[in-house]
Design a protein around this motif. Structure first.
Motif, PDB file in Angstrom:
ATOM      1  N   GLY A   1      28.624 -85.125   9.170  1.00  0.00           N
ATOM      2  CA  GLY A   1      28.958 -84.129  10.166  1.00  0.00           C
ATOM      3  C   GLY A   1      27.887 -83.103  10.463  1.00  0.00           C
ATOM      4  N   TYR A   2      26.643 -83.364  10.096  1.00  0.00           N
ATOM      5  CA  TYR A   2      25.580 -82.413  10.414  1.00  0.00           C
ATOM      6  C   TYR A   2      25.366 -82.381  11.921  1.00  0.00           C
ATOM      7  CZ  TYR A   2      24.210 -82.054   5.518  1.00  0.00           C
ATOM      8  OH  TYR A   2      24.189 -81.807   4.181  1.00  0.00           O
ATOM      9  N   SER A   3      25.427 -81.179  12.497  1.00  0.00           N
ATOM     10  CA  SER A   3      25.197 -81.056  13.937  1.00  0.00           C
ATOM     11  C   SER A   3      23.816 -80.499  14.232  1.00  0.00           C
ATOM     12  CB  SER A   3      26.269 -80.163  14.566  1.00  0.00           C
ATOM     13  OG  SER A   3      26.222 -78.884  13.969  1.00  0.00           O
ATOM     14  N   GLU A   4      23.128 -80.008  13.209  1.00  0.00           N
ATOM     15  CA  GLU A   4      21.783 -79.480  13.377  1.00  0.00           C
ATOM     16  C   GLU A   4      20.829 -80.293  12.515  1.00  0.00           C
ATOM     17  OE1 GLU A   4      21.675 -75.338  12.482  1.00  0.00           O
ATOM     18  OE2 GLU A   4      23.566 -74.961  13.483  1.00  0.00           O
ATOM     19  N   LEU A   5      19.545 -80.066  12.746  1.00  0.00           N
ATOM     20  CA  LEU A   5      18.560 -80.729  11.901  1.00  0.00           C
ATOM     21  C   LEU A   5      18.644 -80.153  10.503  1.00  0.00           C
ATOM     22  CD1 LEU A   5      15.385 -80.938  14.167  1.00  0.00           C
ATOM     23  CD2 LEU A   5      16.912 -82.779  13.499  1.00  0.00           C
ATOM     24  N   ALA A   6      18.828 -81.002   9.541  1.00  0.00           N
ATOM     25  CA  ALA A   6      18.870 -80.569   8.148  1.00  0.00           C
ATOM     26  C   ALA A   6      18.257 -81.656   7.298  1.00  0.00           C
ATOM     27  CB  ALA A   6      20.306 -80.311   7.723  1.00  0.00           C
ATOM     28  N   ALA A   7      17.337 -81.273   6.430  1.00  0.00           N
ATOM     29  CA  ALA A   7      16.656 -82.249   5.579  1.00  0.00           C
ATOM     30  C   ALA A   7      17.580 -82.649   4.437  1.00  0.00           C
ATOM     31  CB  ALA A   7      15.358 -81.685   5.051  1.00  0.00           C
ATOM     32  N   THR A   8      18.082 -83.843   4.481  1.00  0.00           N
ATOM     33  CA  THR A   8      18.919 -84.336   3.391  1.00  0.00           C
ATOM     34  C   THR A   8      18.236 -85.484   2.655  1.00  0.00           C
ATOM     35  OG1 THR A   8      20.063 -85.879   4.826  1.00  0.00           O
ATOM     36  CG2 THR A   8      21.047 -83.703   4.571  1.00  0.00           C
ATOM     37  N   CYS A   9      16.988 -85.763   3.021  1.00  0.00           N
ATOM     38  CA  CYS A   9      16.259 -86.846   2.381  1.00  0.00           C
ATOM     39  C   CYS A   9      14.972 -86.317   1.753  1.00  0.00           C
ATOM     40  CB  CYS A   9      15.851 -87.920   3.408  1.00  0.00           C
ATOM     41  SG  CYS A   9      17.248 -88.721   4.174  1.00  0.00           S
TER      42      CYS A   9
ATOM     43  N   GLN B   1      23.668 -91.263   7.421  1.00  0.00           N
ATOM     44  CA  GLN B   1      24.464 -90.513   6.450  1.00  0.00           C
ATOM     45  C   GLN B   1      24.687 -89.077   6.929  1.00  0.00           C
ATOM     46  OE1 GLN B   1      25.897 -91.986   3.662  1.00  0.00           O
ATOM     47  NE2 GLN B   1      27.093 -90.098   3.788  1.00  0.00           N
ATOM     48  N   ASP B   2      23.634 -88.454   7.499  1.00  0.00           N
ATOM     49  CA  ASP B   2      23.780 -87.104   8.051  1.00  0.00           C
ATOM     50  C   ASP B   2      24.863 -87.081   9.125  1.00  0.00           C
ATOM     51  OD1 ASP B   2      21.875 -86.009   6.436  1.00  0.00           O
ATOM     52  OD2 ASP B   2      20.316 -85.893   7.970  1.00  0.00           O
ATOM     53  N   PHE B   3      24.857 -88.083   9.997  1.00  0.00           N
ATOM     54  CA  PHE B   3      25.855 -88.160  11.065  1.00  0.00           C
ATOM     55  C   PHE B   3      27.254 -88.286  10.466  1.00  0.00           C
ATOM     56  CE2 PHE B   3      28.453 -90.679  14.001  1.00  0.00           C
ATOM     57  CZ  PHE B   3      28.427 -89.839  15.101  1.00  0.00           C
TER      58      PHE B   3
END
Length: 123
Positions: A108-116, A103-105
Motif C-alpha cells: 500500500g505504499y503511495s509514495e516513493l519509499a526505499a524498502t529494498c 511488494q511495495d504496491f
C-alpha cells in the motif's frame, strides 16, 4: 583493367551447437566461418587449428564473451568477467527491484519509499 561482373550467389556457413562443435572438433578451411547456433559466437578457420583451439572471432569493440574491464564499482569483479555476464547480472538486479516494487504496491505504499537494499532484497 579487370572486368567487373555481378554474380548472384548464396553463402552457407557451417553451423552447429557448441557441444556439436566441441565433439567433432573439425578443422575449418582457411577463412571458413563456423557458427555456434546456441551461443551465437563465430570462429574463423585457419586451415590448421581444430575448432577447440581456434579463438572466437571478436570485433574491434569486443564480443559478449570478451574480457570485461571494470573497476568493480557497478558489477562485482568476482562475479562479472564478460559483457554477457554483466547483462545477466543486470537482468537479475532488475528482477529483484521489480519484486520490491510489486511488494511495495501490495503493502500500500503511495509514495516513493526505499524498502529494498542495494542488492534488491526486501528490508
Amino acid at each position: 583493367m579487370p572486368e567487373l561482373r555481378r554474380i548472384s550467389a548464396r553463402l552457407t556457413v557451417r553451423k552447429g551447437t557448441r557441444t556439436q562443435w566441441q565433439l567433432t572438433n573439425s578443422t575449418l578451411l582457411d577463412g571458413e566461418p563456423g557458427w555456434e547456433t546456441d551461443t551465437r559466437m563465430l570462429k574463423i578457420g585457419d586451415g590448421v587449428l581444430p575448432w577447440n583451439q581456434l579463438p572466437y572471432y571478436e570485433t574491434a569493440g569486443g564480443g559478449v564473451n570478451s574480457p570485461f574491464i571494470h573497476d568493480g564499482d557497478v558489477f562485482p569483479a568476482e562475479v562479472v568477467t564478460t559483457p554477457k555476464e554483466a547483462m545477466e547480472f543486470s537482468q537479475k538486479q532488475i528482477n529483484r527491484w521489480q519484486q520490491c516494487a510489486v511488494q511495495d504496491f501490495k503493502d500500500g505504499y503511495s509514495e516513493l519509499a526505499a524498502t529494498c537494499t542495494s542488492d534488491g532484497t526486501l528490508v
